[in-house]
Scaffold this motif. Structure first.
Motif, mmCIF file in Angstrom:
data_model
loop_
_atom_site.group_PDB
_atom_site.id
_atom_site.type_symbol
_atom_site.label_atom_id
_atom_site.label_comp_id
_atom_site.label_asym_id
_atom_site.label_seq_id
_atom_site.Cartn_x
_atom_site.Cartn_y
_atom_site.Cartn_z
ATOM 1 N N UNK A 123 -10.644 48.016 -0.497
ATOM 2 C CA UNK A 123 -11.851 47.793 -1.291
ATOM 3 C C UNK A 123 -11.642 46.762 -2.400
ATOM 4 N N UNK A 124 -10.469 46.774 -3.012
ATOM 5 C CA UNK A 124 -10.248 45.944 -4.202
ATOM 6 C C UNK A 124 -9.272 44.799 -3.970
ATOM 7 N N UNK A 125 -8.562 44.801 -2.860
ATOM 8 C CA UNK A 125 -7.592 43.747 -2.587
ATOM 9 C C UNK A 125 -8.242 42.531 -1.947
ATOM 10 N N UNK A 126 -7.452 41.474 -1.805
ATOM 11 C CA UNK A 126 -7.900 40.256 -1.144
ATOM 12 C C UNK A 126 -7.633 40.368 0.355
ATOM 13 N N UNK A 127 -8.253 39.514 1.162
ATOM 14 C CA UNK A 127 -7.932 39.513 2.590
ATOM 15 C C UNK A 127 -6.433 39.309 2.861
ATOM 16 N N UNK A 128 -5.792 38.483 2.060
ATOM 17 C CA UNK A 128 -4.343 38.298 2.244
ATOM 18 C C UNK A 128 -3.580 39.581 1.955
ATOM 19 N N UNK A 129 -4.017 40.331 0.939
ATOM 20 C CA UNK A 129 -3.365 41.601 0.627
ATOM 21 C C UNK A 129 -3.565 42.601 1.758
ATOM 22 N N UNK A 130 -4.749 42.580 2.357
ATOM 23 C CA UNK A 130 -5.016 43.464 3.496
ATOM 24 C C UNK A 130 -4.115 43.098 4.663
ATOM 25 N N UNK A 131 -4.004 41.808 4.952
ATOM 26 C CA UNK A 131 -3.143 41.382 6.054
ATOM 27 C C UNK A 131 -1.702 41.806 5.825
ATOM 28 N N UNK A 132 -1.218 41.656 4.594
ATOM 29 C CA UNK A 132 0.165 42.020 4.297
ATOM 30 C C UNK A 132 0.378 43.520 4.435
ATOM 31 N N UNK A 133 -0.560 44.317 3.930
ATOM 32 C CA UNK A 133 -0.439 45.767 4.028
ATOM 33 C C UNK A 133 -0.482 46.221 5.479
ATOM 34 N N UNK A 134 -1.383 45.618 6.258
ATOM 35 C CA UNK A 134 -1.466 45.964 7.674
ATOM 36 C C UNK A 134 -0.182 45.594 8.398
ATOM 37 N N UNK A 135 0.312 44.417 8.117
ATOM 38 C CA UNK A 135 1.559 43.951 8.747
ATOM 39 C C UNK A 135 2.712 44.890 8.389
ATOM 40 N N UNK A 136 2.784 45.278 7.118
ATOM 41 C CA UNK A 136 3.856 46.179 6.691
ATOM 42 C C UNK A 136 3.784 47.514 7.426
ATOM 43 N N UNK A 137 2.577 48.058 7.567
ATOM 44 C CA UNK A 137 2.424 49.331 8.267
ATOM 45 C C UNK A 137 2.849 49.211 9.719
ATOM 46 N N UNK A 138 2.419 48.158 10.380
ATOM 47 C CA UNK A 138 2.765 47.978 11.787
ATOM 48 C C UNK A 138 4.260 47.743 11.972
ATOM 49 N N UNK A 139 4.858 47.010 11.060
ATOM 50 C CA UNK A 139 6.298 46.773 11.151
ATOM 51 C C UNK A 139 7.081 48.065 10.903
ATOM 52 N N UNK A 140 6.598 48.886 9.973
ATOM 53 C CA UNK A 140 7.255 50.171 9.706
ATOM 54 C C UNK A 140 7.234 51.050 10.946
ATOM 55 N N UNK A 141 6.076 51.158 11.571
ATOM 56 C CA UNK A 141 5.955 51.990 12.771
ATOM 57 C C UNK A 141 6.837 51.432 13.896
ATOM 58 N N UNK A 142 6.814 50.136 14.046
ATOM 59 C CA UNK A 142 7.615 49.494 15.102
ATOM 60 C C UNK A 142 9.105 49.721 14.874
ATOM 61 N N UNK A 143 9.541 49.615 13.619
ATOM 62 C CA UNK A 143 10.966 49.775 13.326
ATOM 63 C C UNK A 143 11.452 51.191 13.575
ATOM 64 N N UNK A 144 10.535 52.171 13.516
ATOM 65 C CA UNK A 144 10.881 53.561 13.788
ATOM 66 C C UNK A 144 10.770 53.901 15.272
ATOM 67 N N UNK A 145 10.330 52.935 16.072
ATOM 68 C CA UNK A 145 10.179 53.188 17.491
ATOM 69 C C UNK A 145 9.042 54.130 17.830
ATOM 70 N N UNK A 146 8.058 54.222 16.930
ATOM 71 C CA UNK A 146 6.950 55.156 17.138
ATOM 72 C C UNK A 146 5.830 54.447 17.902
ATOM 73 N N UNK A 147 5.457 54.940 19.059
ATOM 74 C CA UNK A 147 4.492 54.269 19.928
ATOM 75 C C UNK A 147 3.060 54.734 19.697
ATOM 76 N N UNK A 148 2.893 55.939 19.179
ATOM 77 C CA UNK A 148 1.549 56.518 19.068
ATOM 78 C C UNK A 148 0.987 56.246 17.673
ATOM 79 N N UNK A 149 0.217 55.167 17.558
ATOM 80 C CA UNK A 149 -0.261 54.773 16.228
ATOM 81 C C UNK A 149 -1.571 54.014 16.334
ATOM 82 N N UNK A 150 -2.491 54.340 15.423
ATOM 83 C CA UNK A 150 -3.740 53.597 15.256
ATOM 84 C C UNK A 150 -3.797 53.116 13.810
ATOM 85 N N UNK A 151 -3.948 51.819 13.624
ATOM 86 C CA UNK A 151 -4.011 51.235 12.289
ATOM 87 C C UNK A 151 -5.380 51.529 11.676
ATOM 88 N N UNK A 152 -5.355 52.032 10.446
ATOM 89 C CA UNK A 152 -6.598 52.487 9.837
ATOM 90 C C UNK A 152 -6.448 52.569 8.328
#
Length: 353
Positions: free
Chosen positions: A293-322
């Motif tokens: 709500x309060x961040x910039x589009x770049x901040x959203x992209x970075x947060x999304x990327x971080x979440x996806x990278x975290x899940x990927x690094x843990x080898x977790x396959x069952x994930x929906x970004x939200x």
């Protein structure tokens, strides 16, 4: 405008099953933000099935999420059980009003039996779900909220502070009240499944406030029974949503039988992958206020990327970004665009999923 993807429903289903999909699915918890985007007051959104459905469909057509949510507020089942509700204002969410419905054992005895086709706004929600399904067909994954798990329902019917006291001084009273909430929760969830839901979502956020020991003793058994009761007749996923930092009770949540755990942004995503294990799907968990709500589009992209990278690094396959919780009504459209785009860019960069 995003072009909606016919593979969206399949992508979410694949993610929840841990199977390879065509892309990483994105499914923000868009509820009241759909009304704001459509220029509709929350009063109209909440009280009219056609309006609610139209808002959800318009949101879907504009932003192209892989999953949409059919929900109104957290008082649908409590109202069906007899709780008084009111709008603080035309554009504020419906909430509890007046004195608590339950204060004595006799009040519990007077609670009506479940009847999702006739009580309160449950028929309205069933109609809205049917309208959304008819409008978007099988293109997107539809999450329907059966509202609240029994502990949260007890708090709505009795008041959160009295329940917190009773759970220590008279746990039998709270359990008797939760038994009635259990009946209503199962009946409503089954009705939503019959009306076309792909997943059933319920919240139990007050249960996150009582600590791990009381959670395991009081709230968890009723979560387990509700989920088992629904899955006995409905072959679709059931999720559990608890707001805030769920780490102290995450092992209990993982034992609830839920197919999906919806995680708020205060819950450490990497640790959640480890605690939940490979068989439970995770849905989340970007900050809906500080980032979306309060961040910039770049901040959203970075947060999304971080979440996806975290899940990927843990080898977790069952994930929906939200989002980790419900989107704020004034979430900027460009941030929702950035969220979806970030997932697609991550897939391209990492040859995923």
């Amino acid at each position: 405008m995003f072009q909606t993807a016919p593979a969206s429903r399949d992508a979410v289903s694949a993610a929840l099953n841990g199977s390879p999909g065509c892309h990483t699915p994105v499914g923000p918890l868009a509820v009241h933000s759909c009304a704001r985007f459509a220029g509709v007051t929350l009063r109209d959104y909440t009280l009219n099935a056609a309006t609610l459905a139209d808002c959800v469909v318009r949101y879907y057509e504009r932003f192209g999420p892989d999953a949409v949510w059919v929900s109104a507020d957290t008082w649908v089942t409590a109202e069906a059980m007899g709780a008084r509700v009111a709008f603080p204002g035309a554009d504020l969410p419906l909430g509890g009003a007046g004195d608590p419905l339950v204060r004595s054992p006799g009040d519990i005895d007077r609670l009506p039996p479940p009847d999702p086709g006739a009580r309160g706004r449950q028929p309205l929600m069933l109609e809205a779900l049917g309208r959304v399904r008819a409008a978007i067909g099988n293109d997107a994954f539809i999450v329907a909220c059966f509202d609240q798990y029994p502990f949260s329902l007890a708090c709505a019917l009795m008041g959160i502070q009295p329940v917190m006291t009773k759970v220590i001084e008279d746990p039998g009273f709270v359990e008797a009240l939760m038994e009635r909430g259990l009946e209503h929760g199962i009946a409503y969830a089954r009705a939503l499944a019959d009306a076309g839901a792909d997943m059933l979502s319920g919240g139990d956020s007050p249960a996150g406030l009582i600590g791990p020991a009381l959670y395991a003793q009081c709230a968890l058994p009723f979560e387990q029974r509700l989920i088992a009761g629904v899955q006995a007749s409905c072959a679709i996923p059931v999720s559990l949503h608890i707001c805030g930092n769920a780490m102290p009770i995450l092992d209990g949540m993982a034992a609830s039988g839920a197919s999906v755990l919806e995680l708020d942004h205060l819950t450490d995503l990497g640790m959640a992958c480890d605690v939940a294990g490979p068989e439970i799907a995770l849905w989340g968990n970007l900050d809906p206020i500080g980032v979306l709500a309060q961040g910039s589009p770049d901040a959203v992209r970075q947060a999304a990327w971080n979440a996806l990278e975290t899940v990927r690094s843990r080898g977790h396959r069952r994930f929906v970004l939200s989002s980790g919780c419900t989107l704020a009504p004034d979430t900027p459209p460009e941030n929702l665009d950035a969220l979806r785009q970030a997932a697609r860019e991550f897939d391209q960069e990492n040859n995923a999923p």
